[in-house]
Design an enzyme around this catalytic site. Sequence first.
Site, PDB file in Angstrom:
ATOM      1  N   ASP A   8     -11.165   2.033  -2.413  1.00 22.70           N
ATOM      2  CA  ASP A   8      -9.767   2.250  -2.756  1.00 22.70           C
ATOM      3  C   ASP A   8      -9.669   2.331  -4.284  1.00 22.70           C
ATOM      4  OD1 ASP A   8      -6.873   2.192  -2.531  1.00 22.70           O
ATOM      5  OD2 ASP A   8      -6.979   0.080  -3.103  1.00 22.70           O
ATOM      6  N   LEU A   9      -8.582   2.892  -4.788  1.00 26.84           N
ATOM      7  CA  LEU A   9      -8.411   2.983  -6.245  1.00 26.84           C
ATOM      8  C   LEU A   9      -7.559   1.842  -6.798  1.00 26.84           C
ATOM      9  CD1 LEU A   9      -7.986   6.806  -7.080  1.00 26.84           C
ATOM     10  CD2 LEU A   9      -9.940   5.323  -7.516  1.00 26.84           C
ATOM     11  N   GLY A  45      -4.121   6.269  -1.729  1.00 30.96           N
ATOM     12  CA  GLY A  45      -2.788   6.771  -1.423  1.00 30.96           C
ATOM     13  C   GLY A  45      -2.281   7.734  -2.479  1.00 30.96           C
ATOM     14  N   LYS A 205      -7.012   6.118   6.357  1.00 25.89           N
ATOM     15  CA  LYS A 205      -8.336   6.015   5.744  1.00 25.89           C
ATOM     16  C   LYS A 205      -9.442   5.820   6.781  1.00 25.89           C
ATOM     17  CE  LYS A 205      -6.470   4.170   1.416  1.00 25.89           C
ATOM     18  NZ  LYS A 205      -6.547   3.071   0.428  1.00 25.89           N
ATOM     19  N   ASP A 228      -7.750  -3.551  -0.927  1.00 21.98           N
ATOM     20  CA  ASP A 228      -6.893  -4.685  -1.296  1.00 21.98           C
ATOM     21  C   ASP A 228      -5.531  -4.701  -0.614  1.00 21.98           C
ATOM     22  OD1 ASP A 228      -5.848  -2.435  -2.843  1.00 21.98           O
ATOM     23  OD2 ASP A 228      -4.708  -3.943  -3.938  1.00 21.98           O
ATOM     24  N   SER A 229      -5.221  -3.704   0.221  1.00 23.06           N
ATOM     25  CA  SER A 229      -3.874  -3.647   0.791  1.00 23.06           C
ATOM     26  C   SER A 229      -3.920  -3.214   2.253  1.00 23.06           C
ATOM     27  CB  SER A 229      -2.986  -2.700  -0.018  1.00 23.06           C
ATOM     28  OG  SER A 229      -3.541  -1.402  -0.037  1.00 23.06           O
TER      29      SER A 229
END
EC number: 3.1.3.-
Length: 281
Positions: A8-9, A45, A205, A228-229
């Site tokens: 993830d970013l 996202g 994802k 993280d989410s």
Amino acid sequence: MIDLLGLDLDGTLLSRTRQINDPTKQALANLIQKKPSLKVMILTGRSLFSTLKYVQELNELCKKPLVEYFCCYGGAKLYQLNNNQPQEQYKFLIDSRQVKTVFEIVEQHKGLFLAYLDKPKAPYIILGANQFYAWLIKQFWYKQRCEYFKNDHLTDGILKINVYFACPLRLKKVYQIIKRQFQDTLNVVNFSKHLIEITHKDGNKGYAIEAIAKKQGLSLKRMAVIGDSLNDRSMFEKVQYSFAMSKSPDELKLLATEIGTKTNRFRFSSLVDLITEKIIN
């Protein structure tokens, strides 16, 4: 033990200043040195336009095409990088009738509606519902990248919808309304106490990383992800190894094989170091 690492970013690879910081660069360099054949996939996202620069930075850092595939818009669109140019592999658009219904619900409850158009150039973001919030975001944030919502935008195709509320209680109410109405056709993720993220049911994802496994002939048991989410949940559920950042929601931590402990500038690099030490072979 792993052939591909999914990242993830925001809140994960990127620092609080939205940079790939020095500890992260060093940790990734050590990882690649130990397993040069490892591939990295970005799953975010963000839009294509704000993702591509990080993909290119990672490839320049490693002096090779480390990242070949990446997905944007929460998984609604998958790209392959070919000669440094992104080529679309698939996309999942939200049905225009569903978009309009979501807009009306958000407008009724005075929230901000922000949607990503399936367009190759700006303006690729549309704003609406709460006119004051929309004006504020356009003037001071997205500027020329966005315009106000019109019915004509429905024909362009919508990849992802973000819904914002200043009041957490109001957001919770709207989340429940949208989730109940579209539970079989849309991904509706309570991203934070102020944000709801909405994509097509298959635009997630988990679908993206599974698609790459099939395309590349890789085993999901030889993949790891870091996130993280709650929009990372679908990829945590697919792969063998999942690493949750220290401030991840409890729901995500329950799915993780490892949980980060650091909250400083080493919060991401410490997890990469763990992968290098324990499971990279």
